[in-house]
Design a protein around this motif. Structure first.
Motif, PDB file in Angstrom:
ATOM      1  N   SER A  14      17.371  10.445 -36.335  1.00 30.72           N
ATOM      2  CA  SER A  14      18.192  10.481 -35.253  1.00 30.72           C
ATOM      3  C   SER A  14      17.156  11.109 -34.559  1.00 30.72           C
ATOM      4  O   SER A  14      16.213  10.134 -33.778  1.00 30.72           O
ATOM      5  CB  SER A  14      18.569  11.879 -35.054  1.00 30.72           C
ATOM      6  OG  SER A  14      19.110  12.754 -33.983  1.00 30.72           O
ATOM      7  N   ARG A  38      18.885  12.174 -31.260  1.00 26.98           N
ATOM      8  CA  ARG A  38      18.851  12.940 -30.017  1.00 26.98           C
ATOM      9  C   ARG A  38      17.997  14.690 -30.807  1.00 26.98           C
ATOM     10  O   ARG A  38      18.503  14.873 -32.086  1.00 26.98           O
ATOM     11  CB  ARG A  38      20.542  12.885 -30.197  1.00 26.98           C
ATOM     12  CG  ARG A  38      21.027  11.482 -29.121  1.00 26.98           C
ATOM     13  CD  ARG A  38      20.104  11.426 -27.863  1.00 26.98           C
ATOM     14  NE  ARG A  38      20.942   9.680 -27.366  1.00 26.98           N
ATOM     15  CZ  ARG A  38      20.011   9.403 -27.353  1.00 26.98           C
ATOM     16  NH1 ARG A  38      19.170  10.041 -26.404  1.00 26.98           N
ATOM     17  NH2 ARG A  38      20.153   7.949 -26.645  1.00 26.98           N
ATOM     18  N   ARG A  74      15.453   4.942 -28.547  1.00 26.79           N
ATOM     19  CA  ARG A  74      16.341   5.924 -28.142  1.00 26.79           C
ATOM     20  C   ARG A  74      16.587   6.172 -25.690  1.00 26.79           C
ATOM     21  O   ARG A  74      17.430   6.449 -25.704  1.00 26.79           O
ATOM     22  CB  ARG A  74      15.425   7.467 -28.246  1.00 26.79           C
ATOM     23  CG  ARG A  74      15.330   8.565 -27.362  1.00 26.79           C
ATOM     24  CD  ARG A  74      14.458   9.437 -27.583  1.00 26.79           C
ATOM     25  NE  ARG A  74      14.027  10.726 -26.608  1.00 26.79           N
ATOM     26  CZ  ARG A  74      14.752  11.756 -26.797  1.00 26.79           C
ATOM     27  NH1 ARG A  74      15.785  11.824 -26.560  1.00 26.79           N
ATOM     28  NH2 ARG A  74      14.841  12.899 -25.954  1.00 26.79           N
ATOM     29  N   ASP A 130      21.302   6.582 -30.722  1.00 29.78           N
ATOM     30  CA  ASP A 130      21.313   8.113 -30.855  1.00 29.78           C
ATOM     31  C   ASP A 130      21.099   8.402 -32.763  1.00 29.78           C
ATOM     32  O   ASP A 130      20.590   8.993 -32.830  1.00 29.78           O
ATOM     33  CB  ASP A 130      23.056   8.171 -31.125  1.00 29.78           C
ATOM     34  CG  ASP A 130      23.923   8.457 -30.137  1.00 29.78           C
ATOM     35  OD1 ASP A 130      23.629   9.033 -29.196  1.00 29.78           O
ATOM     36  OD2 ASP A 130      24.706   7.581 -29.442  1.00 29.78           O
TER      37      ASP A 130
END
Length: 302
Positions: free
Chosen positions: A97, A99, A182, A188
């Protein structure tokens, strides 16, 4: 054969990612080998019924995780599923990830992809039959909505959209790459397997949606540092149980019959073939009997 109400029989294909090597709860379950013109798929395919709905399950890396991302036979996998009669594919895969809010243990129903893979065959078509399909919306919105609806009563943390960066691997990202994906690219999640899988599913006129299971924060997060494979494996095993629960809920809800896809996924080749009929390569046409049979008027897809 189409039903009188405009629907046709459905068969749900499930491509299991890291840790998901079998699908529990299938009735009439049996593993079967499928031959394709593109070679052998990753493994035999487990067929059966779940809640009365025909299902075909394929472990993407092979049982026991034998195949690294770059060596997965993506074309053979999609062809084999189409050859068995699959109409819709639910892809399950581990991911990192970018996020904070997409934390390890969460699921992301990605709706966009950026393909950074470089060492994989990405199309069924080529010299002798050129085709261009649209990938503006690479994920079937109908399937993504079904997954979201099925997840709600299970109290899973599910994010309804996101951009999935597909990297070649097998190494994880450098810190500089992670920050670029990112901050500059706005991605994401990151994984190694959903491309060219989604592209090939579209060429095969199969509806496709992915469940990206977050295992880590890649390497950008200041409080988590570099990717820890032991932590990833622990989170992955917990995710697999949740993924099985989600599949057990969504597949019966989708039903054993389906109308034509409202997004046109099942008609992606309608105007995609560019090569004139008289210039088409007979050998390539023969290999496309399942994938493009509907528009070529031949084979199991016709």
């Amino acid at each position: 054969m189409a039903e009188t109400d405009g629907t046709a029989p459905a068969m749900i294909g499930v491509i299991g990612g890291s840790g998901l090597y079998a699908l529990e709860g299938l009735e009439e379950a049996r593993w079967q080998a499928v031959e394709t013109p593109w070679g052998a798929p990753s493994d035999e395919i487990l067929t059966g019924r779940l809640g009365g709905v025909p299902v075909a399950f394929l472990p993407r890396h092979g049982r026991g995780h034998r195949l690294p991302p770059s060596d997965i036979p993506y074309r053979a996998n999609i062809d084999a599923l189409k050859r068995l009669g699959v109409t819709d594919i639910l892809s399950v895969s581990a991911c990192g990830s970018f996020r904070e809010e997409m934390a390890p243990g969460d699921f992301v129903l990605a709706d966009q992809f950026i393909d950074r893979t470089v060492a994989r065959a990405k199309s069924f078509f080529g010299p002798g039959l050129v085709a261009h399909v649209s990938l503006a919306e690479p994920v079937c919105g109908r399937l993504r909505a079904a997954l979201g609806a099925a997840a709600a009563p299970l109290e899973l943390r599910v994010h309804p959209g996101g951009t999935y960066l597909a990297m070649e691997g097998p190494q994880f990202s450098t810190l500089a790459e992670s920050r670029m994906y990112r901050e500059s690219w706005g991605c994401d999640v990151i994984g190694m397997t959903n491309m060219p899988e989604a592209k090939l599913a579209r060429e095969a006129e199969l509806c496709y949606a992915t469940v990206a299971m977050v295992t880590d924060y890649d390497s950008w997060h200041p409080d988590h540092g570099e990717v820890d494979i032991q932590a990833i494996l622990a989170t992955m095993h917990a995710n697999v149980a949740k993924a099985r629960a989600l599949l057990a809920a969504v597949i019966p809800a989708m039903g054993a019959a389906r109308a034509p896809c409202c997004h046109g996924c099942d008609r992606a080749l309608e105007f995609a073939l560019i090569t004139a009929p008289e210039a088409r390569d007979p050998a390539l046409l023969a290999r496309l009997d399942a994938v493009a049979g509907r528009v070529l008027g031949r084979g199991p897809g016709a």
